[in-house]
Design a protein around this motif. Structure first.
Motif, PDB file in Angstrom:
ATOM      1  N   LYS A  52      43.647 -40.070  59.749  1.00 53.10           N
ATOM      2  CA  LYS A  52      43.544 -41.443  59.267  1.00 53.10           C
ATOM      3  C   LYS A  52      42.511 -41.539  58.152  1.00 53.10           C
ATOM      4  O   LYS A  52      42.746 -42.170  57.142  1.00 53.10           O
ATOM      5  CB  LYS A  52      43.180 -42.381  60.411  1.00 53.10           C
ATOM      6  CG  LYS A  52      44.284 -42.551  61.418  1.00 53.10           C
ATOM      7  CD  LYS A  52      43.829 -43.420  62.556  1.00 53.10           C
ATOM      8  CE  LYS A  52      44.858 -43.397  63.656  1.00 53.10           C
ATOM      9  NZ  LYS A  52      44.390 -44.031  64.854  1.00 53.10           N
ATOM     10  N   THR A  88      43.886 -40.014  54.853  1.00 54.75           N
ATOM     11  CA  THR A  88      44.824 -40.840  54.089  1.00 54.75           C
ATOM     12  C   THR A  88      44.106 -42.004  53.435  1.00 54.75           C
ATOM     13  O   THR A  88      44.420 -42.375  52.310  1.00 54.75           O
ATOM     14  CB  THR A  88      45.980 -41.360  54.969  1.00 54.75           C
ATOM     15  OG1 THR A  88      45.446 -42.043  56.081  1.00 54.75           O
ATOM     16  CG2 THR A  88      46.874 -40.239  55.424  1.00 54.75           C
ATOM     17  N   TYR A  89      43.148 -42.587  54.101  1.00 59.41           N
ATOM     18  CA  TYR A  89      42.382 -43.678  53.513  1.00 59.41           C
ATOM     19  C   TYR A  89      41.579 -43.175  52.329  1.00 59.41           C
ATOM     20  O   TYR A  89      41.554 -43.799  51.290  1.00 59.41           O
ATOM     21  CB  TYR A  89      41.465 -44.292  54.567  1.00 59.41           C
ATOM     22  CG  TYR A  89      40.663 -45.467  54.070  1.00 59.41           C
ATOM     23  CD1 TYR A  89      41.242 -46.728  53.997  1.00 59.41           C
ATOM     24  CD2 TYR A  89      39.344 -45.321  53.671  1.00 59.41           C
ATOM     25  CE1 TYR A  89      40.520 -47.818  53.551  1.00 59.41           C
ATOM     26  CE2 TYR A  89      38.624 -46.408  53.218  1.00 59.41           C
ATOM     27  CZ  TYR A  89      39.216 -47.644  53.164  1.00 59.41           C
ATOM     28  OH  TYR A  89      38.497 -48.716  52.714  1.00 59.41           O
ATOM     29  N   LEU A 149      48.163 -48.176  49.852  1.00 59.51           N
ATOM     30  CA  LEU A 149      46.710 -48.084  49.645  1.00 59.51           C
ATOM     31  C   LEU A 149      46.387 -47.549  48.253  1.00 59.51           C
ATOM     32  O   LEU A 149      45.477 -48.039  47.589  1.00 59.51           O
ATOM     33  CB  LEU A 149      46.070 -47.205  50.721  1.00 59.51           C
ATOM     34  CG  LEU A 149      46.120 -47.750  52.147  1.00 59.51           C
ATOM     35  CD1 LEU A 149      45.465 -46.771  53.108  1.00 59.51           C
ATOM     36  CD2 LEU A 149      45.474 -49.117  52.235  1.00 59.51           C
ATOM     37  N   GLU A 150      47.146 -46.567  47.806  1.00 58.39           N
ATOM     38  CA  GLU A 150      46.942 -46.023  46.468  1.00 58.39           C
ATOM     39  C   GLU A 150      47.259 -47.082  45.410  1.00 58.39           C
ATOM     40  O   GLU A 150      46.559 -47.224  44.416  1.00 58.39           O
ATOM     41  CB  GLU A 150      47.789 -44.772  46.252  1.00 58.39           C
ATOM     42  CG  GLU A 150      47.304 -43.565  47.018  1.00 58.39           C
ATOM     43  CD  GLU A 150      47.716 -43.559  48.494  1.00 58.39           C
ATOM     44  OE1 GLU A 150      48.557 -44.406  48.906  1.00 58.39           O
ATOM     45  OE2 GLU A 150      47.184 -42.732  49.245  1.00 58.39           O
ATOM     46  N   LYS A 208      48.153 -47.115  58.811  1.00 51.49           N
ATOM     47  CA  LYS A 208      49.177 -46.073  58.772  1.00 51.49           C
ATOM     48  C   LYS A 208      50.388 -46.533  57.972  1.00 51.49           C
ATOM     49  O   LYS A 208      50.900 -45.789  57.139  1.00 51.49           O
ATOM     50  CB  LYS A 208      49.592 -45.670  60.179  1.00 51.49           C
ATOM     51  CG  LYS A 208      50.694 -44.623  60.183  1.00 51.49           C
ATOM     52  CD  LYS A 208      50.798 -43.907  61.479  1.00 51.49           C
ATOM     53  CE  LYS A 208      51.920 -42.892  61.541  1.00 51.49           C
ATOM     54  NZ  LYS A 208      52.250 -42.180  60.350  1.00 51.49           N
ATOM     55  N   SER A 263      49.378 -46.721  54.291  1.00 49.84           N
ATOM     56  CA  SER A 263      49.136 -45.380  53.780  1.00 49.84           C
ATOM     57  C   SER A 263      50.455 -44.625  53.589  1.00 49.84           C
ATOM     58  O   SER A 263      50.706 -44.050  52.522  1.00 49.84           O
ATOM     59  CB  SER A 263      48.222 -44.607  54.725  1.00 49.84           C
ATOM     60  OG  SER A 263      48.029 -43.309  54.259  1.00 49.84           O
TER      61      SER A 263
END
Length: 82
Positions: A3, A6-7, A49-50, A41, A44
């Motif tokens: 997690k 990915t963040y 998020l990107e 999740k 992501s």
């Protein structure tokens, strides 16, 4: 541990972006009635998020309702593609 990984791929070292991402994750979780971890999740996995990080300068000036609507559309389109 995954997690955090990915963040962190969406985080560029700017604390204001980190706070913005956290705010969006929590607001999306509240909107959907899910836990923050599940929200993170989903966002992501869909690359949201990107997207939020990359477009922070524009997005953080919008209302939370506008941002959540945008996120919802993006998540829906990513889910349909998969």
């Amino acid at each position: 541990m995954e997690k955090n990984k990915t963040y962190s791929s969406a985080y560029n070292g700017d604390d204001s972006i980190s706070l913005f991402l956290t705010f969006c994750i929590e607001q999306y979780a509240h909107l959907k009635g899910i836990l923050g971890a599940k929200s993170m999740k989903i966002l992501s996995d869909a690359g949201i998020l990107e997207y939020l990080s990359k477009h922070y300068e524009t997005l953080h000036t919008e209302s939370i309702q506008w941002i959540l609507n945008d996120i919802d559309k993006l998540v829906d389109s990513k889910v349909l593609v998969k």
